[in-house]
Design an enzyme around this catalytic site. Structure first.
Site, PDB file in Angstrom:
ATOM      1  N   THR A  13       0.825  -1.219   0.000  1.00  0.00           N
ATOM      2  CA  THR A  13       0.000   0.000   0.000  1.00  0.00           C
ATOM      3  C   THR A  13       0.857   1.267   0.000  1.00  0.00           C
ATOM      4  O   THR A  13       0.688   2.155  -0.842  1.00  0.00           O
ATOM      5  CB  THR A  13      -0.902  -0.007   1.257  1.00  0.00           C
ATOM      6  OG1 THR A  13      -1.581  -1.249   1.300  1.00  0.00           O
ATOM      7  CG2 THR A  13      -1.901   1.121   1.234  1.00  0.00           C
ATOM      8  N   ILE A 136       0.450  13.140   8.658  1.00  0.00           N
ATOM      9  CA  ILE A 136       0.611  14.369   9.471  1.00  0.00           C
ATOM     10  C   ILE A 136       2.106  14.562   9.748  1.00  0.00           C
ATOM     11  O   ILE A 136       2.746  13.649  10.263  1.00  0.00           O
ATOM     12  CB  ILE A 136      -0.134  14.256  10.818  1.00  0.00           C
ATOM     13  CG1 ILE A 136      -1.606  13.912  10.621  1.00  0.00           C
ATOM     14  CG2 ILE A 136       0.032  15.535  11.617  1.00  0.00           C
ATOM     15  CD1 ILE A 136      -2.351  13.636  11.931  1.00  0.00           C
ATOM     16  N   LYS A 205       3.950   4.569  18.626  1.00  0.00           N
ATOM     17  CA  LYS A 205       4.017   5.952  18.132  1.00  0.00           C
ATOM     18  C   LYS A 205       4.240   6.930  19.290  1.00  0.00           C
ATOM     19  O   LYS A 205       5.022   7.885  19.171  1.00  0.00           O
ATOM     20  CB  LYS A 205       2.723   6.283  17.376  1.00  0.00           C
ATOM     21  CG  LYS A 205       2.552   5.424  16.115  1.00  0.00           C
ATOM     22  CD  LYS A 205       1.133   5.485  15.573  1.00  0.00           C
ATOM     23  CE  LYS A 205       0.951   4.631  14.325  1.00  0.00           C
ATOM     24  NZ  LYS A 205      -0.457   4.416  13.947  1.00  0.00           N
TER      25      LYS A 205
HETATM   26  N1  HSE Z   1      -2.908   0.512  11.900  1.00  0.00           N
HETATM   27  C1  HSE Z   1      -2.649   1.916  11.991  1.00  0.00           C
HETATM   28  C2  HSE Z   1      -3.941   2.639  12.335  1.00  0.00           C
HETATM   29  C3  HSE Z   1      -2.150   2.521  10.721  1.00  0.00           C
HETATM   30  O1  HSE Z   1      -5.005   2.043  12.423  1.00  0.00           O
HETATM   31  O2  HSE Z   1      -3.862   3.850  12.545  1.00  0.00           O
HETATM   32  C4  HSE Z   1      -0.700   2.519  10.554  1.00  0.00           C
HETATM   33  O3  HSE Z   1      -0.019   3.021  11.639  1.00  0.00           O
END
Ligand code: HSE
Length: 444
Positions: A13, A136, A205
């Protein structure tokens, strides 16, 4: 100047989005970067599909190591994901003197210290804008745009899958399991959505944002991680009635004692902009001492939004390739030799030392003195109550019911004190079910 030569590891993707956007906007990107950016090689296990995407524009191979071994390749873009082969390939690419761009938050949150050290020793860059909040530019904002600030806290909706599920649960009054199935059917949630719904993806993250915000090493192992699987539509409804929405937040906060690093469902006042981020969108709020509160909103996943972040990194690398490493923006925003000491001064706090406020839902026998006993136990623990609501027994347990829900909102308190008080309250014979406890963030 010669175009910089890029090798993609994985053309799913994000990889195909990167290829298409680079092709479509190549002239504008060249004007910005000062040189062309060319995808010269692509490695993917599915070479037939890869060839269909890139045609004759790039050489397609089945073995990623062929890309790393090619001396013509300047930058390796790792889009494989996970900690396994991706880690080996990233380290091999660095050892071969290639710059690396990656969207792999899991890899950097867990092995970032090793990877950034290897890159520094080799004088190459590791860029990872796409790893946090997709399109972002939050890494750029935290690392460069807000560099004047002593950052106080960061709080974000940084997982689109869970935000989609919570939005649907609220909109339609549906339970978690039902919405999860729908999210999988629509392709929002992975077939194995564990990392998303258990909060692990958001914690990866948040770990990266914590390191950049406070200049400490990446410490995923110290993050508190709680997902959304136990949330009920009842609590979402009650929260709404009290003026709050429930969001899965990744939070990192500087305190006198250290750094909070946590992911869990949180009540957020509906009047905050971030509470109104719906569906699969992401948003991050950053509070700096000079700038105040800033908000970043956009798509946290998807082909071209994530490609937008990958290409931004490629442009940075195209500009800085060949420069003195000492003149580059440090990978984690602060000079690498300052991170360990800052990590000792600002340790990641255990959850018991986190200070926040709470929403409690307590199923009780609807009889005299129950509320008084509960509020006494809270008061004994030094926990101050902000609001108490008692639902109608009929509404909770059906007509003639003698059970009801007490909803209590508290002021800020230490989590360890709340744990102790809740254990005592849970032990009361008039408390009839496991207590629901959801943290509450005013974000002001
Ligand atoms: N699986 C993540 C989400 C996307 O649902 O935000 C990629 O970090």
């Amino acid at each position: 100047m010669k175009p910089i030569q890029v090798g993609l590891l994985g053309i799913g993707t994000v990889g195909s989005g990167t290829f298409h956007v680079l092709q479509r906007n190549q002239e504008e990107i060249r004007r910005r970067a000062g040189r062309g950016i060319e995808i010269a090689m692509v490695a993917d296990l599915d070479t037939t599909r890869a060839k269909q995407i890139v045609g004759d524009a790039a050489k397609v191979v089945g073995d990623a190591r062929e890309v790393i071994a090619n001396p013509e390749i300047d930058v390796v873009v790792e889009l494989i994901g996970g900690y396994g082969i991706a880690k080996a390939l990233v380290l091999e690419a660095i050892a071969a003197g290639k710059h690396v761009v990656t969207a792999n938050k899991a890899l950097l949150a867990v092995h970032g210290t090793e990877i950034f050290k290897a890159a520094a020793e080799k004088g190459v860059m590791v860029a990872y804008e796409a790893a946090v909040a997709g399109g972002i530019p939050i890494i750029k904002a935290l690392r460069e745009g807000l560099t004047a600030n002593s950052i106080q806290w960061v709080a974000g909706i940084i997982n689109g899958t869970t935000n989609f599920i919570l939005s649907e649960m609220r909109d339609k009054g549906l339970d978690f399991d039902v919405v999860l199935k729908e999210a999988q059917r629509l392709g929002y949630a992975e077939a194995d959505p564990t990392f998303d719904i258990e909060g692990v993806d958001a914690a990866h993250k948040a770990t990266l944002m914590s390191a950049i915000a406070f200049g400490i090493p990446v410490q995923f192992d110290k993050a508190y991680v709680e997902g959304i699987t136990k949330l009920t539509s009842t609590d979402i409804k009650y929260a709404e009635q009290l003026g709050y929405r429930i969001k899965l937040l990744g939070i990192t906060k500087r305190t006198d004692k250290g750094v909070e690093l946590r992911v869990h469902p949180s009540l957020v006042p509906t009047k905050r902009l971030i509470a109104n981020v719906e569906g699969a969108m992401n948003a991050v709020v950053v509070h700096g001492d000079a700038v105040g509160t800033t908000l970043y909103y956009g798509k946290g996943a998807g082909s071209e939004p994530t490609a937008s972040a990958v290409i931004a990194d490629l442009v940075d690398i195209a500009r800085m390739d060949g420069s003195d490493p000492a003149h580059r923006v440090p990978a984690l925003a602060f000079q690498a030799n300052t991170l360990a000491a800052a990590g000792n001064e600002l340790p990641v706090l255990p959850m018991a030392d986190v200070v926040t406020s709470y929403y409690l839902r307590i199923r009780v026998a609807d009889e005299a003195g129950v509320l008084a006993k509960i509020t006494t136990l809270l008061a004994n623990a030094g926990i101050s109550i902000d609001a108490v609501i008692q639902r109608e027994a009929d509404e909770v347990g059906g007509e003639g019911s003698n059970q009801t829900d007490l909803i209590i909102l508290t002021h800020d308190t230490r989590e360890g004190d709340m744990d102790k008080a809740l254990a005592e309250i849970q032990g009361l014979p008039t408390v009839l079910a496991p207590i629901t406890r959801i943290r509450k963030e005013e974000l002001n």
